[in-house]
Design a protein around this motif. Structure first.
Motif, PDB file in Angstrom:
ATOM      1  N   SER A  27      -0.057  -2.370   3.735  1.00 59.38           N
ATOM      2  CA  SER A  27      -0.428  -2.116   5.127  1.00 59.38           C
ATOM      3  C   SER A  27       0.806  -2.151   6.008  1.00 59.38           C
ATOM      4  CB  SER A  27      -1.427  -3.175   5.612  1.00 59.38           C
ATOM      5  OG  SER A  27      -2.688  -2.968   5.026  1.00 59.38           O
ATOM      6  N   HIS A  78       0.828  -5.555   9.499  1.00 60.70           N
ATOM      7  CA  HIS A  78       2.084  -4.973   9.027  1.00 60.70           C
ATOM      8  C   HIS A  78       2.750  -5.896   7.997  1.00 60.70           C
ATOM      9  CE1 HIS A  78       5.834  -2.652   9.377  1.00 60.70           C
ATOM     10  NE2 HIS A  78       6.464  -3.817   9.404  1.00 60.70           N
ATOM     11  N   ARG A  98      -1.632   3.077  12.109  1.00 60.39           N
ATOM     12  CA  ARG A  98      -1.610   2.223  10.919  1.00 60.39           C
ATOM     13  C   ARG A  98      -1.381   3.124   9.703  1.00 60.39           C
ATOM     14  NH1 ARG A  98      -5.633   0.703   6.830  1.00 60.39           N
ATOM     15  NH2 ARG A  98      -4.780  -1.139   5.806  1.00 60.39           N
TER      16      ARG A  98
END
Ligand code: MD3
Ligand code: FE
Length: 204
Positions: free
Chosen positions: A137, A162, A194
């Motif tokens: 991510s 993150h 994202r």
């Protein structure tokens, strides 16, 4: 900082943080060669996440269905090889979660703008369910719903930020999962997006 979220499913909090510069440079190289695009779904919709791939095989969707393809249908060229930082971090994350000998042959890149989401589904287009899946991510945070073996099984909400990595396999490999609508925000490195990188073994 490893958290178990289900049997054989782990969240590696902040695992990518030391490596984000190399990772983001590699990501921008891949996207320059194979642009992000909104793929059509077999039932006539468009995916709200924009997608591209790298690796030997790429996941694609169109009116004919979902499948893995060696070529990018937009460029008609082979996908780019997986950048070395991607492969190294994916293998090391798998091994940290207890899955040795992970050899990914596919990396799907999903870019979510604010309000994009991914509805509840299973990952079952692969010919190999023995290997785990590793997901990175980056950018804006998201709430991920990790469900069970059936669509109506209870779900665990996992907050992904993150630098976080999810690794799961074995008895969780076919669990239902989805991503809730991305909330408005701006990430200092990645802007209003994202990114999720999903590493899989697609072939036997
Ligand atoms: C848990 N992507 O591309 S990755 C997908 O954040 C996908 O972009 C999501 O689901 C994303 O197919 C989630 C994490 C993930 C992927 C597959 C799973 C978690 C999973 C399969 C079983 C259980
Ligand atoms: Fe999925």
């Amino acid at each position: 900082n490893t958290v178990q979220i289900a049997p054989e499913a782990f969240l590696l909090k902040g695992f990518l943080l030391g490596q984000s510069e190399a990772l983001l440079q590699s990501l921008s190289n891949v996207i320059a060669a194979n642009p992000l695009r909104h793929m059509a779904t077999p039932n006539g919709y468009q995916m709200s996440a924009a997608m591209t791939n790298c690796g030997e095989w790429g996941w694609v969707s169109d009116e004919k269905g979902y499948r893995y393809s060696r070529r990018d249908p937009v460029t008609n060229e082979l996908w780019q090889p997986m950048p070395i930082p991607f492969v190294q971090l994916a293998i090391s994350a798998a091994s940290t979660a207890g899955f040795d000998h992970f050899i990914p042959d596919a990396c799907l890149i999903n870019r979510y703008a604010v309000s994009a989401a991914m509805s509840l589904h299973q990952d079952k287009d692969e010919a190999n369910f023995t290997q785990p899946i590793v997901s990175f991510s980056l950018g804006l945070p998201a709430t991920f719903d990790f469900g069970g073996a059936t669509r109506d099984a209870p779900k665990v909400a996992v907050y992904l930020e993150h630098g976080d990595v999810l690794v799961w396999g074995g008895q969780s490999r076919l669990n239902y999962h989805g991503v809730r609508r991305i909330k408005p925000g701006v990430h200092p490195l990645l802007g209003p997006y994202r990114y999720n990188l999903t590493f899989r073994r697609s072939q036997p």
